[in-house]
Each structure stands twice: as structure tokens, then as C-alpha cells.
Design a protein around this motif. Structure first.
Motif, PDB file in Angstrom:
ATOM      1  N   LEU A 134     -10.190   0.776   3.277  1.00 49.09           N
ATOM      2  CA  LEU A 134     -10.868   1.489   2.139  1.00 49.09           C
ATOM      3  C   LEU A 134      -9.430   2.217   1.536  1.00 49.09           C
ATOM      4  O   LEU A 134      -8.531   2.525   1.817  1.00 49.09           O
ATOM      5  CB  LEU A 134     -11.250   2.967   2.536  1.00 49.09           C
ATOM      6  N   TRP A 135      -9.757   1.826  -0.119  1.00 46.66           N
ATOM      7  CA  TRP A 135      -8.314   1.871  -0.836  1.00 46.66           C
ATOM      8  C   TRP A 135      -8.432   2.816  -1.824  1.00 46.66           C
ATOM      9  O   TRP A 135      -9.384   2.857  -2.770  1.00 46.66           O
ATOM     10  CB  TRP A 135      -8.237   0.504  -1.398  1.00 46.66           C
ATOM     11  N   HIS A 136      -7.676   3.586  -2.416  1.00 47.75           N
ATOM     12  CA  HIS A 136      -7.469   4.310  -3.671  1.00 47.75           C
ATOM     13  C   HIS A 136      -6.052   4.205  -3.983  1.00 47.75           C
ATOM     14  O   HIS A 136      -5.141   4.676  -3.231  1.00 47.75           O
ATOM     15  CB  HIS A 136      -7.769   5.742  -3.644  1.00 47.75           C
TER      16      HIS A 136
ATOM     17  N   ILE B 262      -8.252   3.061   6.971  1.00 46.49           N
ATOM     18  CA  ILE B 262      -7.925   3.840   5.960  1.00 46.49           C
ATOM     19  C   ILE B 262      -6.564   3.307   5.414  1.00 46.49           C
ATOM     20  O   ILE B 262      -5.575   3.333   6.206  1.00 46.49           O
ATOM     21  CB  ILE B 262      -7.544   5.228   6.315  1.00 46.49           C
ATOM     22  N   HIS B 263      -6.436   3.062   3.959  1.00 44.47           N
ATOM     23  CA  HIS B 263      -5.089   2.156   3.670  1.00 44.47           C
ATOM     24  C   HIS B 263      -4.304   3.450   3.242  1.00 44.47           C
ATOM     25  O   HIS B 263      -4.329   3.938   2.385  1.00 44.47           O
ATOM     26  CB  HIS B 263      -5.374   1.508   2.546  1.00 44.47           C
ATOM     27  N   ALA B 264      -3.211   3.708   4.193  1.00 43.18           N
ATOM     28  CA  ALA B 264      -2.195   4.940   3.804  1.00 43.18           C
ATOM     29  C   ALA B 264      -0.994   4.334   3.704  1.00 43.18           C
ATOM     30  O   ALA B 264       0.099   5.160   3.831  1.00 43.18           O
ATOM     31  CB  ALA B 264      -2.247   5.931   5.033  1.00 43.18           C
ATOM     32  N   ALA B 265      -0.628   3.102   3.357  1.00 45.22           N
ATOM     33  CA  ALA B 265       0.319   2.511   3.267  1.00 45.22           C
ATOM     34  C   ALA B 265       0.796   2.112   1.882  1.00 45.22           C
ATOM     35  O   ALA B 265       0.076   2.154   0.743  1.00 45.22           O
ATOM     36  CB  ALA B 265       0.488   1.124   4.144  1.00 45.22           C
ATOM     37  N   ASN B 266       1.983   1.274   1.823  1.00 45.21           N
ATOM     38  CA  ASN B 266       2.219   0.547   0.355  1.00 45.21           C
ATOM     39  C   ASN B 266       2.345   1.410  -0.812  1.00 45.21           C
ATOM     40  O   ASN B 266       2.074   0.780  -1.739  1.00 45.21           O
ATOM     41  CB  ASN B 266       1.244  -0.633   0.310  1.00 45.21           C
ATOM     42  N   GLY B 267       2.782   2.666  -0.733  1.00 46.22           N
ATOM     43  CA  GLY B 267       2.827   3.358  -2.048  1.00 46.22           C
ATOM     44  C   GLY B 267       1.406   3.613  -2.861  1.00 46.22           C
ATOM     45  O   GLY B 267       1.550   4.205  -4.197  1.00 46.22           O
ATOM     46  N   TYR B 268       0.202   3.566  -2.268  1.00 45.65           N
ATOM     47  CA  TYR B 268      -0.802   3.833  -3.023  1.00 45.65           C
ATOM     48  C   TYR B 268      -1.368   5.363  -2.561  1.00 45.65           C
ATOM     49  O   TYR B 268      -0.457   6.267  -2.117  1.00 45.65           O
ATOM     50  CB  TYR B 268      -2.164   2.980  -2.235  1.00 45.65           C
ATOM     51  N   LEU B 269      -2.401   6.038  -3.162  1.00 47.00           N
ATOM     52  CA  LEU B 269      -2.581   7.276  -3.051  1.00 47.00           C
ATOM     53  C   LEU B 269      -2.114   7.995  -2.109  1.00 47.00           C
ATOM     54  O   LEU B 269      -1.406   9.173  -2.030  1.00 47.00           O
ATOM     55  CB  LEU B 269      -4.122   7.666  -3.361  1.00 47.00           C
TER      56      LEU B 269
ATOM     57  N   GLY C 171      -6.758  -0.839  -9.000  1.00 43.51           N
ATOM     58  CA  GLY C 171      -5.577  -0.839  -9.697  1.00 43.51           C
ATOM     59  C   GLY C 171      -5.150  -2.604 -10.006  1.00 43.51           C
ATOM     60  O   GLY C 171      -3.965  -2.577 -10.830  1.00 43.51           O
ATOM     61  N   TYR C 172      -6.121  -3.408  -9.708  1.00 38.52           N
ATOM     62  CA  TYR C 172      -5.628  -4.654  -9.959  1.00 38.52           C
ATOM     63  C   TYR C 172      -6.955  -5.254 -10.377  1.00 38.52           C
ATOM     64  O   TYR C 172      -8.247  -4.924 -10.013  1.00 38.52           O
ATOM     65  CB  TYR C 172      -5.018  -5.443  -8.885  1.00 38.52           C
ATOM     66  N   GLN C 173      -6.915  -6.331 -11.079  1.00 39.73           N
ATOM     67  CA  GLN C 173      -8.202  -7.041 -11.364  1.00 39.73           C
ATOM     68  C   GLN C 173      -8.917  -7.715 -10.157  1.00 39.73           C
ATOM     69  O   GLN C 173      -8.364  -8.318  -9.367  1.00 39.73           O
ATOM     70  CB  GLN C 173      -8.140  -8.155 -12.573  1.00 39.73           C
TER      71      GLN C 173
ATOM     72  N   LEU D 195      -5.602  -8.638   3.153  1.00 43.86           N
ATOM     73  CA  LEU D 195      -5.064  -9.445   2.099  1.00 43.86           C
ATOM     74  C   LEU D 195      -5.534  -9.335   0.668  1.00 43.86           C
ATOM     75  O   LEU D 195      -6.984  -9.817   0.848  1.00 43.86           O
ATOM     76  CB  LEU D 195      -4.865 -10.959   2.572  1.00 43.86           C
ATOM     77  N   THR D 196      -5.121  -8.913  -0.329  1.00 43.37           N
ATOM     78  CA  THR D 196      -5.743  -8.938  -1.656  1.00 43.37           C
ATOM     79  C   THR D 196      -5.785 -10.310  -2.095  1.00 43.37           C
ATOM     80  O   THR D 196      -4.758 -10.980  -2.047  1.00 43.37           O
ATOM     81  CB  THR D 196      -4.923  -7.927  -2.533  1.00 43.37           C
ATOM     82  N   ARG D 197      -6.963 -10.760  -2.725  1.00 48.52           N
ATOM     83  CA  ARG D 197      -7.179 -12.143  -3.164  1.00 48.52           C
ATOM     84  C   ARG D 197      -7.721 -12.134  -4.415  1.00 48.52           C
ATOM     85  O   ARG D 197      -7.792 -13.028  -5.255  1.00 48.52           O
ATOM     86  CB  ARG D 197      -7.769 -13.194  -2.089  1.00 48.52           C
TER      87      ARG D 197
ATOM     88  N   LEU E  53      -2.637 -17.379  -5.100  1.00 46.41           N
ATOM     89  CA  LEU E  53      -2.838 -16.245  -4.338  1.00 46.41           C
ATOM     90  C   LEU E  53      -3.879 -15.435  -4.777  1.00 46.41           C
ATOM     91  O   LEU E  53      -4.791 -14.818  -4.116  1.00 46.41           O
ATOM     92  CB  LEU E  53      -1.708 -15.702  -4.101  1.00 46.41           C
ATOM     93  N   TYR E  54      -3.773 -14.940  -6.092  1.00 49.00           N
ATOM     94  CA  TYR E  54      -4.591 -13.647  -6.749  1.00 49.00           C
ATOM     95  C   TYR E  54      -5.633 -14.549  -7.879  1.00 49.00           C
ATOM     96  O   TYR E  54      -5.148 -15.051  -8.746  1.00 49.00           O
ATOM     97  CB  TYR E  54      -3.751 -12.758  -7.060  1.00 49.00           C
ATOM     98  N   GLY E  55      -6.755 -14.162  -7.851  1.00 50.65           N
ATOM     99  CA  GLY E  55      -7.905 -14.746  -8.756  1.00 50.65           C
ATOM    100  C   GLY E  55      -8.232 -16.154  -8.452  1.00 50.65           C
ATOM    101  O   GLY E  55      -7.744 -16.791  -7.572  1.00 50.65           O
TER     102      GLY E  55
HETATM  103  C1  8OZ Z   1      -0.783  -7.462  -3.237  1.00 50.59           C
HETATM  104  C2  8OZ Z   1      -1.120  -7.390  -4.457  1.00 50.59           C
HETATM  105  C3  8OZ Z   1      -2.311  -6.210  -4.502  1.00 50.59           C
HETATM  106  C4  8OZ Z   1      -2.351  -5.441  -3.625  1.00 50.59           C
HETATM  107  C5  8OZ Z   1      -1.114  -3.908  -0.470  1.00 50.59           C
HETATM  108  C6  8OZ Z   1      -3.523  -4.106  -1.232  1.00 50.59           C
HETATM  109  O1  8OZ Z   1      -0.143  -4.108  -0.769  1.00 50.59           O
HETATM  110  C7  8OZ Z   1      -2.155  -4.359  -1.418  1.00 50.59           C
HETATM  111  C8  8OZ Z   1      -1.860  -5.621  -2.447  1.00 50.59           C
HETATM  112  C9  8OZ Z   1      -0.850  -6.469  -2.190  1.00 50.59           C
HETATM  113  O2  8OZ Z   1      -1.667  -3.170   0.329  1.00 50.59           O
END
Ligand code: 8OZ
Length: 343
Positions: free
Chosen positions: A79-81, A153-160, A45-47, A4-6, A323-325
Motif C-alpha cells: 500500500l503506497w502513498h 505498508i510502504h514506509a520506505a524509499n522517500g515516499y509519504l 506518482g508515476y504513470q 516491483l513497480t512495472r 522495465l516500466y510500461g
Molecule cells: C521504481 C520506479 C517507481 C517506483 C519504490 C515503488 O522505489 C517504488 C518505485 C521503484 O519503492
């Protein structure tokens, strides 16, 4: 506990003592997958998301793993790109984010307390790709040095990695684009490098086959993910973790896409995620003894979620404003249930 991104890392994107407190409060999850953490500055990708590429970040994560282990928990790091889902203001020297192709994401990033459109990316040169695989390898070393029990390995959610997999974001005509075999090459190379560093028993992977998260699209998701699962069966990670449905949203999806059929192609542990209730979770694990269920959003406001589910106790609602920050508010101040006599 799902990642969970916080966005609460300190200066230098270093994990803080407050983060250690937050994770330790949730250690009864059994296995925590800590929030997505960039493997390089380019991968952010996020602060205020934490990193796992500097010594200070590695030392900061040590506070977290020690706190979780001290109360009997287990913890992996994701691990995230982010690839093209970034903003120039977060990139080294204010440059363009990178992706498989120079196609802008229909996605928002979070910078200076506000959501902004992802910047126009540039396509990675062929000779840059091995450097990113190497960054995953180094991040894995750092995570193990920090005391993590393993990495995801984060291979989900539209990342690299997901951008490479899908034909809407990958228009390359070299060996990383075109066929499914080629589009999944980057995933295979990252998995192989990380497994070489950590061993198969310490590496998991997360996928979101039917999620449109961060603007990804693909002509034939079934053909793609059937192949990805067959490749993962060969690579043999300790688990495959799947977001069944739309990320941070509903479990609804095209009924033609059958997650049970997909799962059957991988003989290792399956972690199911997205909108599970206690009933759904029990139904899954009753018929699939090698399955686990990850809970994400409900862990934010319920540090003792496992106990609440066991007791059928009411769940607290999360406050979206925090949620964030920010700091402890909406982070470490959600109370656990009071202990009862006999607990
Ligand atoms: C919510 C906000 C920013 C990033 C994901 C790492 O969706 C995230 C993410 C979720 O996998």
C-alpha cells in the motif's frame, strides 16, 4: 518476491489479466509482495501504476490473487502513498502533490513515457492527515476483498511515510513534526489503522533506513530507526521488511549502521532485501531462523528464480528498456528453465 513497480495497469489504473499471468508465473516465490499500489489518486506518482481505491481496481486485483492462489502461491499487496514524489499531471484536478512540508523532492517521476522532476508540493494541513490514514484503512479493506493474504505498508524509499520520518523533508511544528516521537506518529497511526482492519498476522511494513531514495535525508538515521523498530515491536506486525543499503543499488552503507543490531530489536519475522545472493541468503537464515530474504530485480527476468537458485542454474539478465510500461515484452515473456526428467 519483493515489490516491483512495472507500470502496466490498464485504464483507471486497474490491474489486467496480463498482470495476473505475470504474478502467477512467479508464484513459486512462496510469498509475493505485489507492486506498490496507490491508496488514492493523490497517492500516485508515476504513470500506469495500479490503484487499490476503486471497485474496478479491487476487481482487477481479484484476477491476480486468484491466479496466484490457483498455483499454490501467497500474495500481499504493498500500500503506497508517494507524497511529494509526484507530478501535478497525475494529481486530482492537476493540483500540487502533498507532503509533510512544502519542500520539493530531489527526485524524478515517470509521466507520459519520460522521467520528469517531481512538482513543488504543498504542506498537508493538520486536518487532512486523518483522511489519509482513513484511505489506508479503506485500501486495506479493498485488498482483503480482492483476496490478498495481507498487506505491506510502504514506509520506505522517500515516499509519504518516509517523508514524515526524516527531518530533511519534515519541518512541521505540530504533533507530526519535530521529535522522533512526533515524526513517527503518522507511521504509527497508519499501522494501527491497517492492523485494526486486517489483524497483526496480515500486516507487514517496509523500511529503507540508509537509502537516500527520492531525495530523503535525516541527521541521525540510527536514532530514528532504533525508535521506529521499538515502536514496531509494540505494534507487532507479522514482519518488518528492510532494504539494506541504497534502493535499486548497492548494499554498501555506513558501517556504523548495523542492520543486525537493528533487527535484534524486533522479535517477529525479519525480511531482508537488496542484492542478496544465494550464499548471503543462506548465511542469514542459518543464523536467524526467523528471517526471510526477498529477491526483487532477479525475479523480473527469472520467473522460476527459486528453482534456478536451487539448481545453481544461470540467471537471465533483465532488459532495462522494458522495465516500466508496455505489454508482455520484457514482462511475461522471460522463459522458465525447461523441466528435466525427474522434476
Ligand atoms: C521504481 C520506479 C517507481 C517506483 C519504490 C515503488 O522505489 C517504488 C518505485 C521503484 O519503492
Amino acid at each position: 518476491m519483493a515489490p516491483l513497480t512495472r507500470s502496466r495497469a490498464g485504464a483507471g489504473f486497474v490491474p489486467t489479466p496480463l498482470m495476473a499471468e505475470y504474478y502467477a508465473q512467479r508464484a513459486s516465490a512462496g510469498l509475493i509482495i505485489a507492486e506498490a499500489s496507490q491508496i488514492s489518486q493523490q497517492g500516485q506518482g508515476y504513470q500506469d501504476t495500479p490503484g487499490i481505491y476503486s471497485q474496478e481496481q479491487t476487481d482487477g486485483w481479484r484476477l491476480v490473487t486468484d491466479a496466484v492462489h490457483a498455483v499454490g502461491g501467497h500474495i500481499f499487496l504493498q500500500l503506497w502513498h508517494v507524497g511529494r514524489v509526484s507530478h501535478s499531471s497525475l494529481q486530482p484536478d492537476g493540483g500540487q502533490p502533498v507532503g509533510p512540508s512544502a519542500i520539493q523532492a530531489d527526485a524524478l517521476t515517470f509521466v507520459d513515457g519520460a522521467f520528469v522532476t517531481a512538482s513543488q508540493p504543498r504542506a498537508l494541513a493538520l486536518d487532512e492527515i486523518s483522511g489519509i490514514v482513513q484511505a489506508y484503512r479503506q485500501a486495506t479493506r479493498n485488498a482483503l476483498e480482492a483476496g490478498f493474504d495481507g498487506v505491506e505498508i510502504h514506509a520506505a524509499n522517500g515516499y509519504l511515510i518516509d517523508q514524515f520520518l526524516r527531518d530533511g523533508s519534515n519541518h512541521r511544528n505540530d504533533r507530526y513534526g519535530g521529535s522522533i516521537e512526533n515524526r513517527s506518529r503518522f507511521l504509527r497511526e497508519v499501522m494501527a489503522a491497517v492492523i485494526e482492519e486486517a489483524g497483526v498476522g496480515r500486516v507487514g511494513v517496509r523500511l529503507s533506513p540508509v537509502s537516500p531514495a527520492n531525495g530523503v535525508s535525516n541527521a541521525d538515521n540510527w536514532a530514528l530507526f532504533e525508535s521506529v523498530f521499538d515502536q514496531l515491536e509494540q505494534l507487532a506486525p507479522v514482519y518488518v521488511h528492510v532494504i539494506e543499503g541504497a534502493t535499486m543499488s548497492s548494499r554498501d552503507h555506513d558501517p556504523e549502521f548495523d542492520f543486525q543490531r537493528l533487527r535484534a530489536r524486533f522479535s517477529g519475522t525479519y525480511i531482508a532485501n537488496n542484492g542478496y545472493t544465494s550464499e548471503l541468503a543462506h548465511a542469514l537464515t542459518a543464523k536467524d531462523p526467523n528471517a526471510l530474504v526477498a529477491f526483487g530485480r532477479s525475479f523480473i527476468a527469472n520467473p522460476d528464480l527459486v528453482r534456478r537458485l536451487k539448481l545453481n542454474a544461470p540467471l537471465q539478465r533483465l532488459d532495462k528498456q522494458t522495465l516500466y510500461g508496455g505489454g508482455a515484452a520484457g514482462y511475461t515473456d522471460y522463459p522458465a528453465l525447461a523441466m528435466q526428467p525427474g522434476d
